[in-house]
Design an enzyme around this catalytic site. Structure first.
Site, mmCIF file in Angstrom:
data_model
loop_
_atom_site.group_PDB
_atom_site.id
_atom_site.type_symbol
_atom_site.label_atom_id
_atom_site.label_comp_id
_atom_site.label_asym_id
_atom_site.label_seq_id
_atom_site.Cartn_x
_atom_site.Cartn_y
_atom_site.Cartn_z
ATOM 1 N N GLU A 87 0.826 -1.223 0.000
ATOM 2 C CA GLU A 87 0.000 0.000 0.000
ATOM 3 C C GLU A 87 0.859 1.272 0.000
ATOM 4 O OE1 GLU A 87 -3.050 -0.321 3.053
ATOM 5 O OE2 GLU A 87 -4.202 -1.649 1.748
ATOM 6 N N GLU B 130 -6.361 -8.252 -0.581
ATOM 7 C CA GLU B 130 -6.786 -8.216 0.818
ATOM 8 C C GLU B 130 -8.288 -8.002 0.874
ATOM 9 O OE1 GLU B 130 -4.858 -5.414 3.386
ATOM 10 O OE2 GLU B 130 -2.918 -5.726 2.438
HETATM 11 C C1 GLA Z 1 -4.250 -2.623 4.832
HETATM 12 C C2 GLA Z 1 -2.859 -3.189 5.000
HETATM 13 C C3 GLA Z 1 -2.814 -4.400 5.884
HETATM 14 C C4 GLA Z 1 -3.716 -4.240 7.080
HETATM 15 C C5 GLA Z 1 -5.106 -3.926 6.618
HETATM 16 C C6 GLA Z 1 -6.107 -3.801 7.737
HETATM 17 O O1 GLA Z 1 -4.956 -3.130 3.779
HETATM 18 O O2 GLA Z 1 -2.243 -3.488 3.773
HETATM 19 O O3 GLA Z 1 -1.483 -4.608 6.276
HETATM 20 O O4 GLA Z 1 -3.226 -3.218 7.886
HETATM 21 O O5 GLA Z 1 -5.071 -2.696 5.945
HETATM 22 O O6 GLA Z 1 -7.398 -3.558 7.217
#
Ligand code: GLA
Ligand code: GLA
Length: 669
Positions: A153, A303
Site C-alpha cells: 500500500e 486483501e
Molecule cells: C491494509 C494493510 C494491511 C492491514 C489492513 C487492515 O490493507 O495493507 O497490512 O493493515 O489494511 O485492514
C-alpha cells in the site's frame, strides 16, 4: 495466462505473518493443517518482516522463511513474496535519519508505524535494493514462488530538501524554461513570477497549477520507487510482480502504476450496513471492473477481511450470505483470486482485533473460519473460471487528474457538494443496475472498442481527449458527459472560448455551458425528461443548445424551460450532455433507456428487482454467470435457459433460489 504461471486455481489465502509466531511452538504446524482445511492455496509473506530478515545491517536470517517456502512447496501452495520496504527496521532510521519523511512544516518525522519512508533517501533506497536482491537471489527458483508483492500500500509525500530538489527537476523536465512555467502557472496573478526554479512553492494554495504538479510529482515519485524495487528483484527473478492498490485512493494515479504490474491487485474493505447495500456493491464492482480493465485481464483481490476490520465505526458482523456475496462480487467482475488480511490474528498491537481467518482461540470452530473453509471448498468447483475474460461494451471514465483539478476548483462549493467519486459511482451504479458487463477506464485510452462511454464530471480535458471522443462518436459510439466537463486543460488552466472544452468542445457537444448555479438544499430545481419531473441537487448549468437537440429542460426558477439535457448527433453516433446533478431515479431511467438504444445487452435478462448479474467467459469455452441478491430475503430467480448450478453442485437448473444477501455461480457450456 493464469495469474501465477502454471497454477490453474482460483487463488485463496491471505497475508501470512508466521514471523510473529516463531516463539510460540506448534503454531506454524497448526497453521498448515488449518490452511488445508480452509482450502487455501496462496499466501503473501514477509510484508513487514525486514527486521526479522535483517536484524542488523548486513546480517541476514532467512531460516524461518526458508521453512515456510519448504512447507508450501511440499503442500502445493504458492507464495507472493513481499519486498519489505513498507516497514523499515529501527536500525535503518537510526543510521539514515533522512529515511524518515519530513512534514510540510519542515518537521522530520520520527521512526515508527509503517509506510512512511522518504522515497528519495539515498540510504533507504540502497538498503531496499539490497534486501530485495537478497530475497530475489534466494527464492527466484523456488517452486513455491508465485510472484512478488512489491512493498505494501505505497502512498504518501515527503517535503524534505531531497524531495523538493527532485520536484524542481521534474518541473524543469516538464516546462523546459522558467518563462514557460511562468506562463502556464499564470504567475502574474498575485505577483508570483519566478526567477529561479527553487522559488516555486508546491504548498502555495493559491497556485492551482503548482498544486496539481506537486500531486502528479508525488504520485510519479512512488511509481519511480516501485520501478526501482522491481528492477532489483528482476536481476534474479522473472516471476510476476504486483503491488497492492487501495481502490480510489485519492493521491495516487493508479493508471500509471498499472503498466509496471504483471497483474493488478487491490485491497477491499466494504461495509455492509443496513443502509445502501446496492451502493456498496456497485462501488465494489466499480473497483473490480477498474482492476480488470487496467491490464485487460484477471486481477487478484489481495486483501479483504474475513471478519470485521478493526476501524469500522460499527464493527457489525457479516450476516449469513454477505461474505460469499462479497467474494463472488470480485470473482464475477474479473478477479482470479480472493485473499484475506490476514490469516491469523496477532496477539498484540493495533490490529490485534482485526478480523482474520484464525482467531485467538486458534481453532476451526468459529463462524469466520467455517465460512472461509466452505467458500474455499466451493472454489474448487469453479477452477475453470481461472483466466476467464470479460467483454464489456460500455465504459465509465475515472481519471485521477481530473479529480485533483476539480478538488482545486475554488468556485464549486465545499467537498460536501463536490462529490466527484460519488458522482462517478452513481453513474456507474445506474449502468451496473442493468447487469451489463462494464469497463472502468481513464481518459487516455482507446474509446472505440466500446458502444457506450460515460465520462461523469470529466473536469480536465487532456490533450487528445476531444479528438478521441470525436472519432468514437463518429464511428457510432454514444458518449455521455455531464456538468463540469472540460473546464480546464492538463495544467489546470481554463479553456478560453467557453465550456465544455473551448470552441472545439462546444462544437463536438453542440452545447455551450454559460455558467453553473450552485443549489442549496432548500433551492427547488428539477428537470423534465420524457414528460416526467426529476429533482436536481447541488449543480445546474445554464446551457445553450448550439446544434444539439434538447432532450430535457429545467422545471424551476428563472431558467425554467431552458436546456438541461442535450444530444448532438455526429457521424453515426451522438453526444449527450447532462447539465445537472440528479438522483438515482433519473440516472436509472436515463441509462435504462440509453442501453436499449445503444444495443448494450444485460448479461442476463429479466432478473428480479434486487438481483444483479455478472458474466465471465472461460478460455476453454462456456460462460460463468454470477448472481447477487441485494436483499436480505431469499430470492427465487427464473433463468432464461437451463444452466449448471456449479456453485452448489446442484446439476442442471432453469431456476435457482438465492439465499438472503447471498450469491451463486452458474455455468452454461
Ligand atoms: C491494509 C494493510 C494491511 C492491514 C489492513 C487492515 O490493507 O495493507 O497490512 O493493515 O489494511 O485492514
Ligand atoms: C478581496 C481582494 C481581491 C480579491 C477579492 C475576491 O477583496 O482585495 O484582490 O481577492 O477579495 O473576493
Amino acid at each position: 495466462m493464469t495469474v501465477i504461471r502454471n497454477f490453474r486455481r482460483i487463488l485463496h489465502g491471505g497475508d501470512y505473518n508466521p514471523d510473529q509466531w516463531l516463539h510460540v511452538p506448534g503454531t506454524v504446524d497448526r497453521d498448515f493443517e488449518l490452511m488445508d482445511e480452509a482450502h487455501c492455496n496462496t499466501f503473501s509473506v514477509a510484508i513487514f518482516s525486514w527486521a526479522q530478515l535483517e536484524p542488523e545491517p548486513d546480517r541476514f536470517e532467512f531460516g524461518w522463511l526458508d521453512d515456510i517456502f519448504e512447507r508450501c512447496g511440499k503442500s502445493g501452495k504458492k507464495l507472493f513474496l513481499a519486498t519489505p520496504s513498507a516497514s523499515k527496521p529501527a536500525w535503518l532510521a537510526q543510521r539514515w535519519p533522512d529515511s524518515c519523511r519530513m512534514d510540510r512544516d519542515g518537521t522530520r518525522q520520527r521512526w515508527g508505524v509503517r509506510q512512511n519512508s522518504c522515497f528519495a533517501s539515498p540510504g533507504f533506497r540502497e538498503r531496499v535494493r539490497l534486501i530485495n536482491r537478497k530475497l530475489a537471489e534466494r527464492y527466484a527458483d523456488h517452486p513455491a514462488l508465485g510472484g512478488w508483492h512489491i512493498s505494501n500500500e505505497y502512498h504518501g509525500e515527503c517535503a524534505c530538501g531531497l524531495c523538493r530538489n527532485r520536484f524542481y527537476d521534474y518541473l524543469k523536465q516538464r516546462y523546459g524554461t522558467l518563462e514557460k512555467l511562468n506562463q502556464v502557472y499564470w504567475s502574474a496573478f498575485w505577483g508570483h513570477t519566478f526567477t529561479d526554479w527553487k522559488q516555486v512553492e508546491p504548498f502555495d494554495h493559491s497556485m492551482d497549477a503548482a498544486a496539481l504538479d506537486w500531486r502528479r510529482f508525488c504520485s510519479d515519485a512512488v511509481v519511480e520507487f516501485f520501478q526501482m524495487e522491481i528492477d532489483a528483484v528482476r536481476e534474479f527473478s522473472d516471476a510476476p510482480v504486483t503491488t497492492n492498490m487501495m481502490g480510489l485512493f485519492p493521491t495516487l494515479d493508479y493508471w500509471k502504476f498499472a503498466p509496471l504490474c504483471d497483474f493488478i491487485c487491490d485491497d477491499c474493505y466494504p461495509t455492509w450496513y443496513d443502509g445502501d447495500t446496492e451502493r456498496e456493491a456497485a462501488w465494489l464492482s466499480l473497483l473490480h471492473d477498474m482492476h480488470y480493465t487496467m491490464l485487460d485481464k484477471p486481477f487478484v483481490m489481495m486483501e479483504s477481511c474475513p471478519g470485521i476490520p478493526n476501524y469500522k465505526p460499527y464493527p457489525k458482523l457479516r450476516r449469513p450470505g454477505e461474505f460469499e456475496r462479497e467474494m463472488l462480487l470480485a470473482l464475477g467482475h474479473g478477479a482470479d483470486g480472493t485473499l484475506y488480511f490476514q490469516w491469523r490474528k496477532g496477539r498484540n498491537n493495533c490490529e490485534k482485533f482485526h478480523g482474520a481467518v484464525v482467531g485467538h482461540d486458534g481453532t476451526d470452530r468459529t463462524m469466520v473460519f467455517r465460512q472461509v473453509a466452505a467458500y474455499g471448498e466451493k472454489l474448487e468447483r469453479i477452477a475453470g473460471l481461472a483466466d476467464a475474460v470479460k467483454k464489456p461494451e460500455a465504459a465509465v471514465v475515472y481519471d485521477w487528474e481530473s479529480n485533483w483539478a476539480f478538488e482545486q476548483c475554488n468556485c464549486a462549493g465545499g467537498k460536501e457538494i463536490k462529490q466527484w467519486d460519488a458522482t462517478v459511482i452513481s453513474h456507474y451504479r445506474a449502468l451496473w443496475n442493468c447487469s451489463i458487463d462494464l469497463a472502468v477506464i481513464d481518459s487516455e485510452q482507446d474509446f472505440c472498442r466500446y458502444k457506450l462511454l460515460v465520462a461523469p464530471m470529466l473536469f480536465m480535458f487532456k490533450p487528445g481527449v476531444l479528438e478521441r471522443f470525436r472519432s468514437f462518436v463518429e464511428q457510432g459510439g454514444t458518449l455521455v458527459a455531464t456538468y463540469f466537463s472540460g473546464y480546464v486543460d492538463e495544467n489546470n488552466g481554463c479553456f478560453l472560448g467557453g465550456n465544455p472544452g473551448g470552441a472545439a468542445g462546444r462544437e463536438l457537444f453542440g452545447v455551450w455551458s454559460e455558467d453553473f448555479d450552485g443549489l442549496q438544499p432548500t433551492t427547488q430545481q428539477s428537470i423534465v425528461w420524457k414528460g416526467k419531473s426529476y429533482p436536481v441537487t447541488d449543480y445546474a448549468e445554464l446551457l445553450h443548445a448550439e446544434g444539439a437537440e434538447v432532450e430535457a429542460v429545467y422545471g424551476d426558477d428563472f431558467y425554467a424551460g431552458t436546456p438541461a439535457v442535450t444530444r448532438k448527433r455526429a457521424g453515426k453516433g451522438s453526444v449527450i450532455y447532462l447539465g445537472a446533478r440528479t438522483g438515482m431515479e433519473f440516472l436509472n431511467d436515463f441509462y435504462g433507456a440509453l442501453l436499449k438504444e445503444s444495443g448494450v445487452e444485460p448479461v442476463l435478462a429479466g432478473l428480479p428487482e434486487t438481483v444483479r448479474a455478472a458474466r465471465r467467459s472461460a478460455v476453454s469455452g462456456g460462460d460463468y454467470y454470477f448472481l447477487y441478491n441485494l436483499s436480505n430475503q431469499a430470492q427465487p430467480v427464473k433463468l432464461p435457459e437451463v444452466m449448471e448450478d456449479v456453485w452448489n453442485g446442484g446439476g442442471a437448473a432453469d431456476a435457482v433460489t438465492l439465499p438472503p444477501s447471498g450469491a451463486t455461480v452458474l455455468y452454461r457450456a
